[in-house]
Design a protein around this motif. Structure first.
Motif, PDB file in Angstrom:
ATOM      1  N   ALA B 111       0.828  -1.202   0.000  1.00 41.76           N
ATOM      2  CA  ALA B 111       0.000   0.000   0.000  1.00 41.76           C
ATOM      3  C   ALA B 111       0.861   1.250   0.000  1.00 41.76           C
ATOM      4  CB  ALA B 111      -0.930   0.002   1.217  1.00 41.76           C
ATOM      5  N   ALA B 112       2.075   1.109   0.564  1.00 41.74           N
ATOM      6  CA  ALA B 112       2.956   2.271   0.633  1.00 41.74           C
ATOM      7  C   ALA B 112       3.498   2.658  -0.737  1.00 41.74           C
ATOM      8  CB  ALA B 112       4.105   2.003   1.601  1.00 41.74           C
ATOM      9  N   CYS B 114       1.551   1.672  -3.682  1.00 45.55           N
ATOM     10  CA  CYS B 114       0.471   1.595  -4.655  1.00 45.55           C
ATOM     11  C   CYS B 114      -0.738   2.346  -4.123  1.00 45.55           C
ATOM     12  CB  CYS B 114       0.115   0.140  -4.906  1.00 45.55           C
ATOM     13  SG  CYS B 114      -1.278  -0.035  -6.004  1.00 45.55           S
ATOM     14  N   GLY B 115      -1.393   3.095  -4.985  1.00 43.60           N
ATOM     15  CA  GLY B 115      -2.464   3.967  -4.513  1.00 43.60           C
ATOM     16  C   GLY B 115      -3.856   3.421  -4.707  1.00 43.60           C
ATOM     17  N   LEU B 152      -6.041  -1.117   2.370  1.00 44.58           N
ATOM     18  CA  LEU B 152      -5.018  -0.228   2.939  1.00 44.58           C
ATOM     19  C   LEU B 152      -4.375   0.626   1.842  1.00 44.58           C
ATOM     20  CD1 LEU B 152      -3.330  -2.716   5.418  1.00 44.58           C
ATOM     21  CD2 LEU B 152      -4.554  -0.620   6.029  1.00 44.58           C
ATOM     22  N   GLY B 153      -4.456   0.148   0.601  1.00 39.88           N
ATOM     23  CA  GLY B 153      -3.852   0.868  -0.520  1.00 39.88           C
ATOM     24  C   GLY B 153      -4.317   2.302  -0.652  1.00 39.88           C
ATOM     25  N   ILE B 156      -2.944   4.246   3.311  1.00 39.60           N
ATOM     26  CA  ILE B 156      -1.506   4.503   3.428  1.00 39.60           C
ATOM     27  C   ILE B 156      -1.066   5.169   2.121  1.00 39.60           C
ATOM     28  CG2 ILE B 156       0.748   3.403   3.633  1.00 39.60           C
ATOM     29  CD1 ILE B 156      -0.620   1.193   5.264  1.00 39.60           C
ATOM     30  N   PRO B 157      -0.368   6.315   2.211  1.00 39.52           N
ATOM     31  CA  PRO B 157      -0.028   7.027   0.978  1.00 39.52           C
ATOM     32  C   PRO B 157       0.916   6.212   0.090  1.00 39.52           C
ATOM     33  CG  PRO B 157       1.171   7.924   2.853  1.00 39.52           C
ATOM     34  CD  PRO B 157       0.174   6.946   3.402  1.00 39.52           C
ATOM     35  N   PRO B 158       0.871   6.410  -1.212  1.00 37.18           N
ATOM     36  CA  PRO B 158      -0.035   7.260  -1.986  1.00 37.18           C
ATOM     37  C   PRO B 158      -1.424   6.649  -2.119  1.00 37.18           C
ATOM     38  CG  PRO B 158       1.336   6.016  -3.471  1.00 37.18           C
ATOM     39  CD  PRO B 158       1.816   5.679  -2.084  1.00 37.18           C
TER      40      PRO B 158
END
Ligand code: NA
Ligand code: NA
Lengths: 340, 433, 165
Positions: B111-112, B114-115, B152-153, B156-158
């Motif tokens: 998730a960190a 991939c948006g 979570l994608g 959590i940014p992006p």
């Protein structure tokens, strides 16, 4: 026979891209209310601000095709479409938005460029002179080297001639882009330091009105929507337009003060160019004017005609500058006699 | 008929077309166009249709979406995502339910970079499902976990949802991203606790994995160094103000590409396939946004949004209760609608109320993301559940939906915590000037 | 091989070609942005017109992949309800939805072609690099043609399912 029978309410839509809290939006809302009041409710204008009906680049087309009946934008949102009117956006040293507004209206009335034939142009106005609003101080010409400055279309040519790289960043993204260092500054008037809160992210503003170019704005109406107004309504409508032509010119002037005050409060340093620098800047931007002449000649206009427009613009700038000083209207830019 | 009645008919027809299987983007655009043509005139409606499509497709603010999606697909093709998973597995496989917990953490890690929820679910589903099956993990738990943790994608940014939200409310996207970090960690923790509780109650759900030595653990960790660097570069660059979001996405995609080439994980075919996969996803998202813009223009001239906003704003109840009503509307909407489309359609309507009641713009963005996360996993329309179903066709849909319920409970609890402790979202952005 | 199958193959081939064009647009967006960032941060040499190029490449990327995304079922849609319907009813529902979709995209092809002519006659260009806009509006129009073809194919298919005994 008019499509609108007497006594029936005429409904119009006014599209503006400026966000609702800005001066440019509030005055448009006032205009809509005024028309409604003066026609005793026979004309009702639904006001759609903040691009909720049309975003800036779509406004001119939207007026022409009737998506909106009335709209407000500047000619650099449709680069290439108004080549003659763009002459007014050359770095001709407009001292103030008030002078600019008078000049661009005179220019339109004198030459009636046929690029406006597809709409009913209600009136024009100009922004205040564009300045270099930047993160790093720009005190002399060399300081612009390597900087990316937001300036679309015709204004970008001036920026390029001064040695920086122009970029057409959308206005709403400029704040963030400057904050992140994606661009180093923006070529807009004092007013934007507050309207778009640039003062929070820049450190300096170079008040380079001596090469000041303006954005030429227009308030235009769909031809058909205008034609369909009954004669008596048309008269009232024209009268309100005439008043708002002047009120818009004054509005620009006033919000420039707000912008400068806000900038000072936020600790932005205002840099005035030294006389020697003014000479150098003017010299650097001369090719922009020559290029414009050459481009227009290439498009089939005679050189004499194009130079005639420029001469007219310069004469009117002089005329209205004297007039503004005579009337005692103060501006945050321009020669000393104009300052408060 | 009044414009309001026309607007209501428009909404009903649009929902009907959704139900009848018309892609939501086309249904919104089609109904929006017809409605505008009816209320204004066909000529202007046709011009607006062309303008909307051209302007949205060539919108610079939207270019951040294709760039981050491309970063995600390149990260997958370059093996970055698989290595992230392997590392989590090496460290946590020995725990009861460790593989599932590792999956949650791998989802958080992916998730960190991939948006999008569906990309996270698809990616993690492909990697983790075979592993979990191999170790006899309960399939309902496994699929439910991946469908849920995939959400979570967007927290959590992006996050594509936060990008779209930021554009709609003109809020700094960088600040919104930073706001998602703590709630994202909290939600990851809540999911881990959920898995642990489930496995503790019923040990057969998840037999423990093999134990690993410290050197194995450390060796696996070196495998994710470049992923960490990529994260630091793209997100750190955004955080420190080096890049605009579009630029961060492009640099991230370029970085993932270079890692893939450096590790010889990418050949021409993989490279092009990853690019095409990203392109198709980006196309889907941009069509939804464009459809929503066309529909939004219709709604704007019906005056419904303004009337609805007035009604909710004027409800004689406590602001928190108004917020409760808003969240509930989103929760219900999420049953039927894709979260992104729901947000694009409704934010312009509800945002003025949120402003009016002096709720924090950034906090509301995070709340919206949490509710959107519920929407992608709840029946009947749960995009993530469909994605997982696409990867594990043998698992009945109702099983996957059953598997997500404990996680839905965790999501609701985290949302409630955030409503009462907004600082979890607002503290970090307040540090950024 | 029946007509419908040939038609389908033709659609697949043309969508796949168009997808390559779209992919080039997407990669150009990435590369030009990276070059611009590296140029501006390290060498004080930003790319003139980088934003223009990103914007216009994006229009190419998104429109040219639309047909392929449609063929692959990538556009989000609701399925649970139609699968509950009897086969014949479902075919009728599909036909109606496909007619709407087809009509919508025919309008898109037509109006973007008109927008292209409008850009051309008005000589509109992008704001910094002064790239003419009209080829891109024509491009979006052209890229929507295979979408129409796919809808026509699916529509014929659905109607056949309605009338089939
Ligand atoms: Na993410
Ligand atoms: Na749902």
């Amino acid at each position: 026979q008019s499509a609108h029978a007497k006594g029936k309410v005429i409904k119009l839509k006014f599209a503006n891209y400026f966000p609702p809290p800005s001066g440019q939006s509030k005055i448009a809302q006032e205009f809509c209310n005024e028309v409604e009041k003066r026609t005793k409710g026979r004309v009702k204008i639904q006001y759609l601000a903040g691009g909720s009906l049309l975003k800036a680049p779509a406004i001119y087309n939207g007026i022409e095709t009737g998506i909106a009946d009335i709209g407000y934008a500047h000619v650099e949102y449709t680069p290439g479409r108004f080549p003659v009117t763009s002459a007014s956006e050359l770095p001709l040293a407009y001292p103030s938005g008030w002078v600019g507004s008078q000049v661009v209206n005179d220019f339109y009335n004198e030459f009636k460029p046929k690029e406006w034939d597809k709409v009913k142009l209600l009136w024009m106005n100009s922004s205040n002179p564009s300045l270099i609003i930047s993160k790093k101080p720009v005190r002399k010409l060399e300081d612009l080297k390597g900087l990316t400055i937001r300036a679309p279309g015709m204004l970008g040519n001036t920026i390029k001639a001064l040695g920086a790289t122009p970029a057409p960043t959308p206005m709403m993204e400029v704040y963030d882009a400057i904050a992140k260092g994606v661009i180093d500054g923006v070529n807009t008037p004092f007013e934007t330091l507050k309207t778009f809160r640039f003062a929070e992210v820049v450190g300096y503003t170079t008040a380079s009105w001596q090469v000041g170019n303006i954005y030429t704005f227009f308030v235009a109406m769909n031809k058909n929507s205008y034609r369909k107004l009954p004669q008596d309504i048309k008269e009232i409508f024209n009268e309100v337009c005439g008043e708002y032509k002047e009120r818009y010119a004054l509005m620009w002037n006033v919000i420039d003060f707000y912008g400068k005050q806000f900038a000072k409060k936020k600790g932005v340093e205002i840099i005035e160019l030294s006389p020697q620098e003014v000479v150098r800047w003017k010299k650097a931007t001369e090719p922009v004017i020559e290029n414009y002449v050459n481009n227009m000649v290439a498009k089939g206009y005679s050189e004499a005609e194009v130079r005639g427009w420029l001469k007219f613009l310069q004469d009117r700038i002089q005329y209205w500058t004297k007039k503004q000083i005579y009337l005692g209207i103060k501006s945050p830019t321009g020669p000393p006699e104009m300052r408060p | 008929m009044s414009p309001i009645e026309i607007g209501i008919i428009g909404i009903v027809v649009m929902l009907l077309l959704f139900l009848l299987g018309m892609p939501v983007a086309f249904a919104m655009g089609f109904v929006g166009f017809i409605g505008f043509a009816y209320l204004a005139d066909p000529g202007p409606a046709l011009s607006l249709l062309a303008q909307d499509i051209f302007n949205e497709f060539s919108s610079y603010p939207l270019s951040v979406i294709p760039m981050f999606i491309l970063m995600g697909t390149f990260a997958f093709a370059s093996g970055i995502s698989q290595r992230l998973y392997y590392t989590s597995y090496t460290w946590l496989g020995w725990l009861r339910g460790g593989l599932t917990i590792a999956t949650v953490l791998a989802c958080a890690g992916f998730a960190a970079i991939c948006g999008s929820t569906s990309a996270t679910a698809a990616t993690m589903g492909k990697i983790a499902l075979p592993e979990m099956k191999k170790y006899d993990y309960d399939i309902t738990l496994a699929t439910g976990t991946i469908a849920s943790a995939g959400t979570l994608g967007i927290l959590i940014p992006p996050s594509t949802v936060l990008i779209v939200y930021g554009i709609l409310v003109e809020e700094s996207i960088g600040k919104l991203f930073i706001a998602g970090i703590l709630p994202g960690l909290l939600l990851s923790l809540a999911f881990v606790v959920t898995v642990a509780l489930l496995c503790w109650r019923n040990p057969r759900l998840a037999p423990p994995g093999p134990s690993t030595t410290w050197s194995q653990k450390l060796r696996s960790t070196t495998g994710i160094i470049e992923a960490v660097i990529l994260f630091l570069l793209a997100i750190g660059g955004l955080f420190l103000g080096w890049f605009s979001p579009t630029q961060a996405g492009a640099i991230g995609a370029g970085g993932a590409l270079i890692i893939g080439l450096g590790r010889k994980q990418l050949n021409w075919k993989k490279f092009f396939d990853a690019g095409k996969d990203g392109l198709r996803t980006a196309c889907m998202v941009l069509f939804i946004i464009t459809g929503a813009v066309i529909f939004g223009h219709f709604m704007a001239i019906t005056t419904i949004p303004f009337k609805l906003a007035e009604w909710i704003g004027g409800l004689p109840i406590h602001p928190l209760a108004v917020m409760g009503v808003l969240i509930f509307i989103y929760f219900l909407g999420g049953f039927f609608m894709d979260s992104m489309a729901l947000i694009v359609v409704t934010i312009p309507i509800f945002f003025p109320i949120v402003k009016e009641l002096h709720f924090d713009t950034i906090w509301f963005g995070v709340i919206i993301v949490l509710v959107a996360e519920m929407g992608v996993i709840t029946p009947p329309v749960g995009v993530n559940v469909f994605v997982i179903k696409g990867i594990a066709p043998e698992v009945p849909l109702e099983n996957i939906f059953r598997g997500i319920f404990p996680f839905l409970a965790a999501l609701i609890i985290v949302t409630i915590i955030l409503v009462f402790v907004p600082q979890i979202a607002t503290y970090l952005p307040s540090l950024v000037k | 091989m029946g007509f419908l199958e040939k038609f389908n193959r033709f659609n697949r081939r043309i969508s796949s070609w168009f997808e390559w064009v779209g992919l080039m647009g997407l990669l150009l967006m990435m590369f030009i942005t990276c070059i611009d960032v590296i140029g501006a941060k390290l060498f004080l040499k930003p790319v003139l017109g980088a934003i223009d190029i990103v914007m216009l490449s994006q229009a190419v990327a998104i429109s040219f992949v639309a047909a392929s995304a449609l063929l692959l079922g990538r556009h989000v849609h609701v399925e649970f309800f139609v699968v509950l319907l009897p086969k014949r009813v479902r075919a009728v529902v599909d036909s109606v939805v496909l007619i709407f979709g087809l009509g919508f995209f025919i309008l898109i092809v037509w109006r973007l072609a008109i927008l292209g002519s409008y850009f051309r006659s008005g000589a509109e260009v992008s704001a910094s690099a002064r790239i003419p806009l009209f080829p891109f509006a024509y491009g979006v129009a052209a890229a929507s043609i295979p979408v129409c073809l796919i809808f026509i194919h699916d529509l014929i298919n659905a109607i056949l399912r309605v009338v089939k005994k």
